[in-house]
Write an enzyme that holds these catalytic residues in place. Structure first.
Site, PDB file in Angstrom:
ATOM      1  N   TYR A 116      42.836  48.040  10.141  1.00 29.33           N
ATOM      2  CA  TYR A 116      41.381  48.106   9.683  1.00 29.33           C
ATOM      3  C   TYR A 116      41.032  49.792   9.998  1.00 29.33           C
ATOM      4  CZ  TYR A 116      41.952  43.051  10.498  1.00 29.33           C
ATOM      5  OH  TYR A 116      42.423  41.967  10.638  1.00 29.33           O
ATOM      6  N   GLU A 159      48.291  36.324  11.592  1.00 29.31           N
ATOM      7  CA  GLU A 159      47.607  37.133  10.841  1.00 29.31           C
ATOM      8  C   GLU A 159      47.149  38.453  11.284  1.00 29.31           C
ATOM      9  OE1 GLU A 159      43.369  35.841  11.917  1.00 29.31           O
ATOM     10  OE2 GLU A 159      44.200  33.984  12.952  1.00 29.31           O
ATOM     11  N   ASP A 176      43.465  28.002   7.841  1.00 27.06           N
ATOM     12  CA  ASP A 176      42.894  29.222   8.076  1.00 27.06           C
ATOM     13  C   ASP A 176      43.629  30.382   7.307  1.00 27.06           C
ATOM     14  OD1 ASP A 176      41.648  31.431   9.128  1.00 27.06           O
ATOM     15  OD2 ASP A 176      42.397  30.916  11.298  1.00 27.06           O
ATOM     16  N   ASP A 194      12.923  17.471  11.481  1.00 25.61           N
ATOM     17  CA  ASP A 194      13.821  16.302  11.545  1.00 25.61           C
ATOM     18  C   ASP A 194      14.888  16.356  10.686  1.00 25.61           C
ATOM     19  OD1 ASP A 194      12.374  16.257   9.216  1.00 25.61           O
ATOM     20  OD2 ASP A 194      11.347  14.357   9.273  1.00 25.61           O
ATOM     21  N   HIS A 228      34.106  39.814  11.980  1.00 26.31           N
ATOM     22  CA  HIS A 228      33.268  38.496  11.623  1.00 26.31           C
ATOM     23  C   HIS A 228      32.137  38.822  10.801  1.00 26.31           C
ATOM     24  CE1 HIS A 228      35.104  37.118  15.776  1.00 26.31           C
ATOM     25  NE2 HIS A 228      35.860  37.259  14.708  1.00 26.31           N
ATOM     26  N   ASP A 259      38.664  35.678   4.114  1.00 24.10           N
ATOM     27  CA  ASP A 259      39.212  34.747   5.305  1.00 24.10           C
ATOM     28  C   ASP A 259      38.311  33.461   5.358  1.00 24.10           C
ATOM     29  OD1 ASP A 259      39.688  33.391   7.530  1.00 24.10           O
ATOM     30  OD2 ASP A 259      39.611  35.338   8.747  1.00 24.10           O
ATOM     31  N   HIS A 307      40.362  27.392  16.040  1.00 14.85           N
ATOM     32  CA  HIS A 307      40.969  28.091  16.963  1.00 14.85           C
ATOM     33  C   HIS A 307      41.428  26.732  17.961  1.00 14.85           C
ATOM     34  CE1 HIS A 307      39.000  32.058  16.407  1.00 14.85           C
ATOM     35  NE2 HIS A 307      39.849  31.497  15.341  1.00 14.85           N
ATOM     36  N   HIS A 341      42.800  42.929  17.272  1.00 19.12           N
ATOM     37  CA  HIS A 341      42.932  41.370  17.588  1.00 19.12           C
ATOM     38  C   HIS A 341      44.467  41.057  17.619  1.00 19.12           C
ATOM     39  CE1 HIS A 341      44.033  40.324  13.282  1.00 19.12           C
ATOM     40  NE2 HIS A 341      43.082  41.296  13.111  1.00 19.12           N
ATOM     41  N   HIS A 385      46.717  32.088  16.553  1.00 19.04           N
ATOM     42  CA  HIS A 385      46.089  31.280  17.683  1.00 19.04           C
ATOM     43  C   HIS A 385      46.365  29.878  17.203  1.00 19.04           C
ATOM     44  CE1 HIS A 385      43.262  30.525  14.108  1.00 19.04           C
ATOM     45  NE2 HIS A 385      43.092  31.589  13.952  1.00 19.04           N
ATOM     46  N   GLU A 426      46.902  36.528   6.440  1.00 12.51           N
ATOM     47  CA  GLU A 426      46.621  35.210   7.159  1.00 12.51           C
ATOM     48  C   GLU A 426      47.333  34.027   6.836  1.00 12.51           C
ATOM     49  OE1 GLU A 426      42.921  33.971   8.987  1.00 12.51           O
ATOM     50  OE2 GLU A 426      43.908  32.964  10.576  1.00 12.51           O
ATOM     51  N   ARG A 486      43.743  42.349   5.969  1.00 16.56           N
ATOM     52  CA  ARG A 486      44.509  41.351   6.676  1.00 16.56           C
ATOM     53  C   ARG A 486      45.232  40.141   5.851  1.00 16.56           C
ATOM     54  NH1 ARG A 486      40.426  40.033   9.562  1.00 16.56           N
ATOM     55  NH2 ARG A 486      39.534  38.264   8.681  1.00 16.56           N
TER      56      ARG A 486
HETATM   57  N1  GLY Z   1      39.163  32.502  10.425  1.00 17.70           N
HETATM   58  C1  GLY Z   1      38.837  32.598  11.872  1.00 17.70           C
HETATM   59  C2  GLY Z   1      40.133  33.253  12.325  1.00 17.70           C
HETATM   60  O1  GLY Z   1      40.972  33.961  11.420  1.00 17.70           O
HETATM   61  O2  GLY Z   1      40.573  33.086  13.534  1.00 17.70           O
HETATM   62 MN    MN Z   2      42.850  32.852  12.178  1.00 20.63          MN
HETATM   63 MN    MN Z   3      40.933  33.207   9.592  1.00 18.39          MN
END
Ligand code: GLY
Ligand code: MN
Ligand code: MN
Length: 438
Positions: free
Chosen positions: A389, A385, A272, A41, A244, A261, A362, A351, A355, A408, A406
């Protein structure tokens, strides 16, 4: 929660804009999010449906917005939970139908439990129903039931909508272009997240665990009542190469980089941010070489976030710099133009460069129109971003193995060029080393 008059006006403008895009004789129906059980609950913290929030600013579950352009008794109706002294004592305050008229600008409001009786009447004699199917099976079923109920009354001279149009498309196009009020909130979200990254960067030292660094970020988010916009990624060393990675349970080692991140959501708007830096505060030669490439690619991509450019231009710019860097470090061999054409960078950069960003991290909005990348417009928000890697692979110089980087930032396209909303957290090698040494 009561709204300021300026906020009320903002939501009213959005509803008016949506109603203008719907044709005469239409009705729009948009349910809120429901509470989600975590176990037994107890519930996950409530998060409003993004489009519902965008149209109403109303932050309770079990609500439905109905817009009927031209309805004499009022165009904006809201179904919501009724007041209930007992339930409010246990679960928290409710606005109730009177409250949503008084505080949220509803023209008309009804208890959610009366929807079966009232919604069919609102559907009568409407030609077109704007509603997004497929997000809530049980609501889809109820709504089709109410439409059929109206159809069954045809002999009484009423007609039911004979067309169901996706509401999503109109809403997403609106949400893609941020208003001044939205940008103010997004800048604040960005600012809090920058402060959180700075706190983590200052605290970082060998021997800490990834979750301890995450705790530094969460502390600042919580100080501002701003939950994480997504699950934080804190990856030391080779963990940075798991895109991820959210276990965040490894020890941070002297000589490794850490990739973070993480960012918060302020008043339901996401930021982000990713920063990557040495656990011990000083880049090694190999780390520095790769870092400078990623940074150069990010700056080149940000420069392309200009009104009138294509959505893909920042990505193309990043790919070019990254591939050139991979060539110069000896990770790739060949001719630059051919390597780009063959997407030879993909094992090291798999990637996209960004976005849309908004109420969802996103965020919504099409990236292509008629199969072509869309043009960037004033008020669009996006992330930039790029990363590299480098997993242990044959042919890749050993000194680069297990480095993941990375960088971003969050960018809004403006008439004066790209505005980096997350400029408050350092990102050059010298700035990072200076901050970590201080
Ligand atoms: N933190 C999610 C992305 O960078 O898209
Ligand atoms: Mn992002
Ligand atoms: Mn991110």
């Amino acid at each position: 929660m009561t709204m300021l008059a300026s906020q009320l006006q903002e939501y009213k403008r959005r509803r008016r804009q949506l109603m203008r895009s719907m044709e005469v004789g239409s009705i729009a129906v948009l349910p809120s999010a429901a509470e989600v059980t975590r176990n037994n609950d107890t519930f996950y913290p409530f998060r409003q449906n993004s489009s519902f929030y965008y149209m109403t600013g109303f932050n309770e579950p079990d609500a439905v917005m109905v817009l009927v352009p031209g309805r004499p008794q009022g165009e904006f109706s809201l179904f919501c939970r009724d007041r209930d002294v007992e339930r409010e004592m246990w679960d928290g305050r409710r606005a109730g139908p009177e409250g949503v008229v008084e505080h949220y600008g509803a023209d008309d409001a009804f208890p959610i439990d009366d929807m079966d009786d009232i919604l069919p009447g609102l559907l009568e004699d409407r030609d077109r129903l704007f509603y997004t199917m497929g997000q809530d099976a049980s609501f889809d079923k109820s709504l089709l039931g109410w439409v059929n109920q109206v159809k069954a009354n045809a002999r009484k001279g009423v007609s039911a909508p004979n067309e169901i149009v996706s509401l999503e498309y109109l809403l997403h196009e609106m949400r893609l272009i941020k208003t001044r009020a939205e940008l103010q909130i997004m800048r604040k979200a960005a600012k809090i997240s920058c402060q959180a990254h700075e706190r983590a960067m200052r605290a970082c030292k060998p021997g800490m665990f990834e979750y301890e660094l995450e705790a530094e970020l969460l502390y600042v988010f919580n100080q501002h009542h701003s939950p994480p916009a997504y699950t934080s990624i804190v990856g030391g060393g080779e963990n940075a190469n798991i895109l991820h990675y959210i276990e965040n349970n490894a020890e941070l080692k002297d000589g490794d980089l850490v990739l973070i991140d993480a960012a918060c959501e302020y008043k339901n708007y996401a930021s982000d941010i990713t920063r990557t830096y040495p656990v011990n505060g000083e880049f090694s030669q190999a780390q520095r070489e790769l870092y400078e490439i990623v940074l150069e690619s990010q700056l080149a991509a940000i420069d392309m976030a200009e009104e009138g450019n294509h959505w893909n231009d920042p990505h193309d710019a990043a790919v070019k710099v990254l591939t050139k860097g991979l060539l110069e470090t000896g990770i790739l061999k060949g001719k630059l133009s051919q390597l780009i054409k063959d997407k030879a960078y993909m094992p090291f950069y798999m990637h996209r460069t960004g976005h849309w960003l908004g109420i969802d991290v996103h965020d919504v909005g099409d990236y292509k129109i008629d199969q072509e990348w869309r043009l960037l417009e004033n008020g669009m928000c996006m992330t930039v971003e790029p990363g590299l890697y480098i997993r242990p692979m044959r042919g890749v110089p050993k000194r680069f193995h297990n480095i993941g980087i990375r960088i971003e930032d969050d960018v809004v396209v403006t008439a004066k060029g790209p505005e980096v909303m997350t400029a408050g957290i350092v990102k050059t090698v010298d700035e990072i080393e200076a901050l970590m040494a201080s």
